[in-house]
Each structure stands twice: as structure tokens, then as C-alpha cells.
Enzyme design. Sequence first.
Site, PDB file in Angstrom:
ATOM      1  N   CYS A  79     -60.700  52.625 -36.260  1.00  0.00           N
ATOM      2  CA  CYS A  79     -61.577  52.630 -35.074  1.00  0.00           C
ATOM      3  C   CYS A  79     -63.035  52.396 -35.492  1.00  0.00           C
ATOM      4  CB  CYS A  79     -61.416  53.957 -34.336  1.00  0.00           C
ATOM      5  SG  CYS A  79     -62.610  54.216 -33.011  1.00  0.00           S
ATOM      6  N   CYS A  82     -65.633  54.770 -33.945  1.00  0.00           N
ATOM      7  CA  CYS A  82     -65.548  56.090 -34.578  1.00  0.00           C
ATOM      8  C   CYS A  82     -66.439  56.158 -35.807  1.00  0.00           C
ATOM      9  CB  CYS A  82     -64.110  56.409 -34.985  1.00  0.00           C
ATOM     10  SG  CYS A  82     -62.930  56.506 -33.613  1.00  0.00           S
TER      11      CYS A  82
END
Length: 323
Positions: A79, A82
Amino acid sequence: MQPRNMSMSGVVDLAAVKAAQEAKAKAEQARAEAARRGGGGAVSPADLVIDVDEAGFEQDVLQRSAEVPVVIDFWAEWCEPCKQLSPVLERLAVEYNGRFLLAKIDVDANQMLMQQFGIQGIPAVFAVVAGQALPLFQGAAGEAQIRQTLDQLVEVGEQRFGLTGLTVDPEAEPGAAPAAAPAAGPYDSLLNAAAQALDAGDLAGAVQAYKNVLADDPAHPEAKLGLAQAELLQRVQDLDPQQARRDAAERPSDVPAQIAAADLDLVGGHVEDAFGRLIDTVQRTVGDDRDTVRLRLLELFEVVGAEDPRVAAARRALARALF
């Protein structure tokens, strides 16, 4: 993915209610006193960010949320957003110096937790306060928005639940169990005086003796417990139990009547009944009345003791009633 404000509505609503200044002041006082004693019971800054999996969730998140708000960062290695958000949260966890604990959960390795929280996309950030989950935001978010959200979360933790957070000591060993905080001084004579006053039925004298200890050492555990117990006995000594229980049964929304009956329940050893009565009253009331009931419930938690599982269960029920 664009940031989506998922929830702070519940927190904002609570913060808009008149602040519970007494609980906040006690939280600040306890933190200041722990710092003055040199970090007794402190954790390392490295312990403010922890990796959590499904096996450790109960202990590392739910149980810890009874002493400090726990912010959960759901992330994955693949991700990209993230990788932008997580370092900001980790830096703020250290900067906030124990006001919240950051728990990082890898969704690829913990898909059951992802499903339980109903997460549709990551990054997703939740908080757990006194056992109750609160969605904070999903997707990348600016630092200003994150700080505002964390400030609200910390305020709710202190004012609504008396959560003082963690004491941080830069010299503490990472991962070491917090040491017991040392007493600030010898209080044998004052504690003996309080015990003698209780034996003599002098509740006012016992209350004052315990307050004398707490004036010098606000976190003294024996004095805090003794004061809570003495004040409880002082409140019920002039009550007519039968009349108090009739009043509570006839007027379920009468805050003083329900509080008096809860005090009697606790003195009689009916702990769950006392807690349940006040939690039910919280659900039926609003504004200052609700705050009055909540504060009395926190006082009864002090009488029973934070380590009692009935207190932990009641804290979770209180969170559900408030949020």
C-alpha cells in the site's frame, strides 16, 4: 484514494458537551506527579508504537485501551499511501508522549481483524477507547487533520474516561515491564490515622486523612482507594435504604435517585448491579445529568479497583453507552 472522514462525529458530539473538568484535572495531575517522581512505571518511547496481530489483540489493544487511547493503523506492505501515512502516525505517537498508543496491524497477515472492523480499503485508522472502537479516517490524510483528530481523541479519553495515558521515560529499556511507581514519602502515620478513624466511625476524619496523603502524592494507590471507599460510606450513612430503592424504582430518570441506589448496591456487594444501574442511566440522560452519572461511575470504579474484570467490562459498556 482520497481521505474520507469516517467518524469523529461521535467524538465531536461528546466534546461539545460541557467538559468534565474534574476528570481532566485528575488526569493531568496524575501525569504530572508521575513525571515528578522520575518516570516510575514509565515506558520507553519505542514502546509507543507496537505491532499487533490477532493473537495479541485482546491484551495489546482492548486491555490497554482501559488506560490509554489506542490508535490502530491498518496497513500493508504493497500500500503506497500507507507508506506516507504510517511514518507520520509513528512520529506523532512519540511527540504526543504517551497520550495515545499506536498499534500497527498488517491486514495481509490479520484478515480476520480487517473483516471485524469492516475495512474496505487501506490505509484505515481506528481508535479504541475503553474497549470501544471508533473509526477515525480512511485514506491519506494531512498532518493538520491528523493532529486535530488526535487532539479530540485524547480529550475524550481524559474527560470522559479519566484515561491518563502512559508515562514515558527516554531512559527506559524498550520492551521492559513498567516498574511500580515509588511512593513519594512515608505515610504510615496518616494511613494509620485514616484506618483508626474508620474503625471509630469517623468517616469525615478518614476522608481528611486520605486527602492529606493525596495532597502530597496524588497517585498514592492506597490513599486513592481508601478515599473512594470512605467517601462512599459517607454518602450512604444517612440514607434510608428502602426509601432510596423505592425512589429509584419509581423514577428511573431521576439522576440523584439512581446514584443513591447505585451507592447502596455497591456497599451491599452488588457490583454489577451498581455499574449496570448507572450505565442504564447514562443511556437515558443527556448533558450535565449524563456527565454527573458518568463521573459517579468513575468514582465507583476507583472503589472496586481498575484490575477487577467487572470494572473493565463496565468501562466497555460505558463507552458503548456514550458513543
